[in-house]
Structures are given as C-alpha cells and as structure tokens.
Design a protein around this motif. Structure first.
Motif, PDB file in Angstrom:
ATOM      1  N   VAL A   3       0.763  -1.154  -0.095  1.00 57.27           N
ATOM      2  CA  VAL A   3       0.221   0.000   0.109  1.00 57.27           C
ATOM      3  C   VAL A   3       0.874   1.217  -0.050  1.00 57.27           C
ATOM      4  CG1 VAL A   3      -1.695   1.263   1.303  1.00 57.27           C
ATOM      5  CG2 VAL A   3      -2.066  -1.023   1.092  1.00 57.27           C
ATOM      6  N   GLY A   4       1.885   1.230   0.795  1.00 56.93           N
ATOM      7  CA  GLY A   4       2.903   2.208   0.599  1.00 56.93           C
ATOM      8  C   GLY A   4       3.662   2.463   1.931  1.00 56.93           C
ATOM      9  N   PRO A   5       4.427   3.275   2.053  1.00 54.98           N
ATOM     10  CA  PRO A   5       5.287   3.543   3.563  1.00 54.98           C
ATOM     11  C   PRO A   5       4.354   3.556   4.580  1.00 54.98           C
ATOM     12  CG  PRO A   5       5.391   5.486   2.176  1.00 54.98           C
ATOM     13  CD  PRO A   5       4.640   4.273   1.267  1.00 54.98           C
ATOM     14  N   ALA A   6       4.999   3.507   5.655  1.00 56.00           N
ATOM     15  CA  ALA A   6       4.440   3.500   6.975  1.00 56.00           C
ATOM     16  C   ALA A   6       3.203   4.381   7.295  1.00 56.00           C
ATOM     17  CB  ALA A   6       5.248   3.410   8.324  1.00 56.00           C
ATOM     18  N   VAL A   7       3.700   5.960   6.892  1.00 61.20           N
ATOM     19  CA  VAL A   7       2.727   6.871   7.157  1.00 61.20           C
ATOM     20  C   VAL A   7       1.537   6.599   6.194  1.00 61.20           C
ATOM     21  CG1 VAL A   7       2.530   9.231   6.546  1.00 61.20           C
ATOM     22  CG2 VAL A   7       4.709   8.659   7.594  1.00 61.20           C
ATOM     23  N   VAL A   8       1.578   6.262   5.126  1.00 58.89           N
ATOM     24  CA  VAL A   8       0.441   6.030   4.174  1.00 58.89           C
ATOM     25  C   VAL A   8      -0.403   4.767   4.613  1.00 58.89           C
ATOM     26  CG1 VAL A   8      -0.437   5.230   1.840  1.00 58.89           C
ATOM     27  CG2 VAL A   8       1.709   6.972   2.077  1.00 58.89           C
ATOM     28  N   ARG A   9       0.211   3.900   5.106  1.00 60.53           N
ATOM     29  CA  ARG A   9      -0.260   2.492   5.658  1.00 60.53           C
ATOM     30  C   ARG A   9      -1.329   2.933   6.915  1.00 60.53           C
ATOM     31  NH1 ARG A   9       4.785   0.191   5.079  1.00 60.53           N
ATOM     32  NH2 ARG A   9       4.822  -0.063   7.418  1.00 60.53           N
ATOM     33  N   HIS A  10      -0.682   3.905   7.620  1.00 61.91           N
ATOM     34  CA  HIS A  10      -1.482   4.079   8.853  1.00 61.91           C
ATOM     35  C   HIS A  10      -2.468   4.914   8.652  1.00 61.91           C
ATOM     36  CE1 HIS A  10       2.415   3.053  11.587  1.00 61.91           C
ATOM     37  NE2 HIS A  10       1.842   1.831  10.990  1.00 61.91           N
ATOM     38  N   ARG A  11      -2.571   5.813   7.605  1.00 58.26           N
ATOM     39  CA  ARG A  11      -3.709   6.655   7.392  1.00 58.26           C
ATOM     40  C   ARG A  11      -4.430   5.677   6.754  1.00 58.26           C
ATOM     41  NH1 ARG A  11      -1.669   9.697   3.113  1.00 58.26           N
ATOM     42  NH2 ARG A  11      -0.514  10.732   4.442  1.00 58.26           N
ATOM     43  N   VAL A  12      -4.417   4.698   5.910  1.00 60.46           N
ATOM     44  CA  VAL A  12      -5.333   4.113   5.321  1.00 60.46           C
ATOM     45  C   VAL A  12      -6.116   3.067   6.417  1.00 60.46           C
ATOM     46  CG1 VAL A  12      -5.898   1.971   3.860  1.00 60.46           C
ATOM     47  CG2 VAL A  12      -4.478   3.816   3.090  1.00 60.46           C
ATOM     48  N   ALA A  13      -5.039   2.804   7.319  1.00 61.10           N
ATOM     49  CA  ALA A  13      -5.864   1.820   8.391  1.00 61.10           C
ATOM     50  C   ALA A  13      -6.709   2.846   9.363  1.00 61.10           C
ATOM     51  CB  ALA A  13      -4.784   1.257   9.308  1.00 61.10           C
ATOM     52  N   ARG A  14      -6.384   3.961   9.588  1.00 59.74           N
ATOM     53  CA  ARG A  14      -7.302   4.844  10.395  1.00 59.74           C
ATOM     54  C   ARG A  14      -8.559   5.274   9.851  1.00 59.74           C
ATOM     55  NH1 ARG A  14      -2.375   7.550  11.320  1.00 59.74           N
ATOM     56  NH2 ARG A  14      -2.828   9.158   9.841  1.00 59.74           N
ATOM     57  N   ARG A  15      -8.302   5.307   8.490  1.00 60.82           N
ATOM     58  CA  ARG A  15      -9.653   5.750   7.759  1.00 60.82           C
ATOM     59  C   ARG A  15     -10.637   4.151   7.837  1.00 60.82           C
ATOM     60  NH1 ARG A  15      -7.167   8.736   2.367  1.00 60.82           N
ATOM     61  NH2 ARG A  15      -6.907  10.628   3.730  1.00 60.82           N
ATOM     62  N   LEU A  16      -9.970   3.142   7.668  1.00 56.27           N
ATOM     63  CA  LEU A  16     -10.901   2.128   7.536  1.00 56.27           C
ATOM     64  C   LEU A  16     -11.333   1.613   9.040  1.00 56.27           C
ATOM     65  CD1 LEU A  16      -8.696  -0.260   5.213  1.00 56.27           C
ATOM     66  CD2 LEU A  16     -11.034   0.586   4.705  1.00 56.27           C
ATOM     67  N   ARG A  17     -10.430   1.742  10.025  1.00 57.27           N
ATOM     68  CA  ARG A  17     -11.161   1.926  11.513  1.00 57.27           C
ATOM     69  C   ARG A  17     -12.149   2.757  11.845  1.00 57.27           C
ATOM     70  NH1 ARG A  17      -5.637   1.023  12.936  1.00 57.27           N
ATOM     71  NH2 ARG A  17      -5.279   3.200  13.410  1.00 57.27           N
ATOM     72  N   HIS A  18     -12.082   4.061  11.060  1.00 53.23           N
ATOM     73  CA  HIS A  18     -13.173   4.864  11.385  1.00 53.23           C
ATOM     74  C   HIS A  18     -14.451   4.286  10.683  1.00 53.23           C
ATOM     75  CE1 HIS A  18     -14.989   8.881  12.342  1.00 53.23           C
ATOM     76  NE2 HIS A  18     -15.320   8.800  11.082  1.00 53.23           N
ATOM     77  N   ILE A  19     -14.076   4.040   9.729  1.00 52.72           N
ATOM     78  CA  ILE A  19     -15.387   3.544   8.849  1.00 52.72           C
ATOM     79  C   ILE A  19     -16.197   2.415   9.289  1.00 52.72           C
ATOM     80  CG2 ILE A  19     -16.214   2.306   6.599  1.00 52.72           C
ATOM     81  CD1 ILE A  19     -13.967   4.233   5.134  1.00 52.72           C
ATOM     82  N   CYS A  20     -15.426   1.390   9.833  1.00 58.80           N
ATOM     83  CA  CYS A  20     -15.781   0.250  10.938  1.00 58.80           C
ATOM     84  C   CYS A  20     -16.696   0.555  11.694  1.00 58.80           C
ATOM     85  CB  CYS A  20     -14.797  -0.582  10.935  1.00 58.80           C
ATOM     86  SG  CYS A  20     -13.791  -1.518   9.697  1.00 58.80           S
ATOM     87  N   ALA A  21     -16.198   1.681  12.768  1.00 58.94           N
ATOM     88  CA  ALA A  21     -16.693   2.177  13.893  1.00 58.94           C
ATOM     89  C   ALA A  21     -18.266   2.962  13.597  1.00 58.94           C
ATOM     90  CB  ALA A  21     -15.960   3.255  14.717  1.00 58.94           C
ATOM     91  N   GLU A  22     -18.030   3.485  12.361  1.00 63.99           N
ATOM     92  CA  GLU A  22     -19.496   3.795  11.891  1.00 63.99           C
ATOM     93  C   GLU A  22     -20.688   3.012  11.691  1.00 63.99           C
ATOM     94  OE1 GLU A  22     -18.572   6.768   8.772  1.00 63.99           O
ATOM     95  OE2 GLU A  22     -18.054   8.055  10.124  1.00 63.99           O
ATOM     96  N   ILE A  23     -19.843   1.808  10.911  1.00 64.41           N
ATOM     97  CA  ILE A  23     -20.820   1.043  10.357  1.00 64.41           C
ATOM     98  C   ILE A  23     -21.285  -0.300  11.053  1.00 64.41           C
ATOM     99  CG2 ILE A  23     -20.336   1.467   7.991  1.00 64.41           C
ATOM    100  CD1 ILE A  23     -19.183  -1.251   7.662  1.00 64.41           C
ATOM    101  N   HIS A  24     -20.675  -0.236  12.379  1.00 63.40           N
ATOM    102  CA  HIS A  24     -20.770  -1.582  13.004  1.00 63.40           C
ATOM    103  C   HIS A  24     -21.962  -1.810  13.766  1.00 63.40           C
ATOM    104  CE1 HIS A  24     -20.169   0.481  17.007  1.00 63.40           C
ATOM    105  NE2 HIS A  24     -20.798  -0.454  17.348  1.00 63.40           N
ATOM    106  N   PRO A  25     -23.160  -0.724  14.028  1.00 62.45           N
ATOM    107  CA  PRO A  25     -24.399  -0.769  14.358  1.00 62.45           C
ATOM    108  C   PRO A  25     -25.269  -1.378  13.338  1.00 62.45           C
ATOM    109  CG  PRO A  25     -23.538   1.332  15.048  1.00 62.45           C
ATOM    110  CD  PRO A  25     -22.708   0.747  14.209  1.00 62.45           C
ATOM    111  N   GLU A  26     -24.699  -1.363  12.077  1.00 60.89           N
ATOM    112  CA  GLU A  26     -25.595  -1.767  10.955  1.00 60.89           C
ATOM    113  C   GLU A  26     -25.377  -3.123  10.440  1.00 60.89           C
ATOM    114  OE1 GLU A  26     -24.395   0.668   7.668  1.00 60.89           O
ATOM    115  OE2 GLU A  26     -24.811   2.551   8.711  1.00 60.89           O
ATOM    116  N   LEU A  27     -24.507  -3.864  11.227  1.00 59.85           N
ATOM    117  CA  LEU A  27     -23.921  -5.604  10.788  1.00 59.85           C
ATOM    118  C   LEU A  27     -24.763  -6.279  11.953  1.00 59.85           C
ATOM    119  CD1 LEU A  27     -20.432  -4.685   9.791  1.00 59.85           C
ATOM    120  CD2 LEU A  27     -22.422  -5.125   8.305  1.00 59.85           C
ATOM    121  N   PRO A  28     -24.804  -7.469  11.471  1.00 58.63           N
ATOM    122  CA  PRO A  28     -25.237  -8.408  12.481  1.00 58.63           C
ATOM    123  C   PRO A  28     -24.106  -8.650  13.405  1.00 58.63           C
ATOM    124  CG  PRO A  28     -24.723  -9.637  10.316  1.00 58.63           C
ATOM    125  CD  PRO A  28     -24.870  -8.038  10.175  1.00 58.63           C
TER     126      PRO A  28
END
Length: 142
Positions: free
Chosen positions: A77-102
C-alpha cells in the motif's frame, strides 16, 4: 477509534474469516466476511449476559459482542505513514457501520495499493458495496 469488542486480534480469527468466510474484491479493497452460528441454548439474562448481548459459539468457545473487524494493510500500500492513514480511515469507517451489521459477523478488510490515494467516502462506498455483494445484511435505518 474502534472499540475493543469490535476488533479481531488472534491469528485464528483472521484465518477462520479468510478461509471459511466469503470473499469479494472491489477495486481497492478485498472484503472477507464470516457469519458465525448463534448458540440458541445460550442463557440470556444469566451470568451477566444482557438481553441485548448475543452469545456466539465459535469453535466450541463462546464469545460476546457485536461484529468484529480485522484490517490487513500490507507494505504494498505504501510507506508506514500511508499505511497508517489507510488503516485509520478504515477503522473509522468500521466504527461507523458496526451498528448496521449482524452481531455474529467477522469482517476482514484487505487494503490494496490503490486505497492509498482514496478518500474516506470512496473507501466507505467500496466497503458497503462489498458487504452487500457478500450478502451481509446491513441495517440501513441510520
């Protein structure tokens, strides 16, 4: 931040989700989903189990909590800074959608190199698209 009960930590959980679950590829993400069986014999209201919690039987062990998420963001995906940015974005998205999932769902999201240049809205759209394609029921009441 994604709360502790909603994270996959153990290698066995990741492996079970990737190997036994279903997979769908999007342009910049691969989404793996595994929905566990709910234990109908689990006592509700006993031993500190709240009626809103669900006891899930996983390989002979019981677990509490809602849907759990695991992220795989490799060096491709890229260097550490980029990987961590992508991971933070995905974690934030997961936190938003977890009430919508079984509550019995385990989701593993593998970021592909193209995810480094995407914004959160496009990542969210691809994740929702992948979950719908896998047949994971999304509660759209939000």
């Amino acid at each position: 931040m994604l709360p502790e009960p909603y994270r996959l930590h153990h290698r066995a959980d990741f492996s079970r989700t990737v190997r036994r679950g279903r997979r769908v590829g999007r342009r910049d993400l691969v989404v793996h989903a595994f929905v566990h069986d709910i234990d109908p014999a689990a006592p509700v209201g006993a031993d500190g189990i709240d009626s809103t919690d669900v006891l899930i039987r996983v390989g002979g062990l019981a677990r509490m909590g809602g849907p759990r998420f695991g992220l795989i963001v490799s060096k491709a995906v890229g260097p550490a800074v980029v990987r961590h940015r992508v991971a933070r974005r995905l974690r934030h998205i997961c936190a938003e959608i977890h009430p919508e999932l079984p509550t019995e769902a385990d989701i593993v999201i593998r970021a592909l190199p193209g995810s480094a240049t995407l914004g959160s809205d496009e990542l969210r759209r691809q994740l929702h698209s992948g979950l719908r394609k896998l047949g994971v029921p999304l509660n759209q009441s939000r």
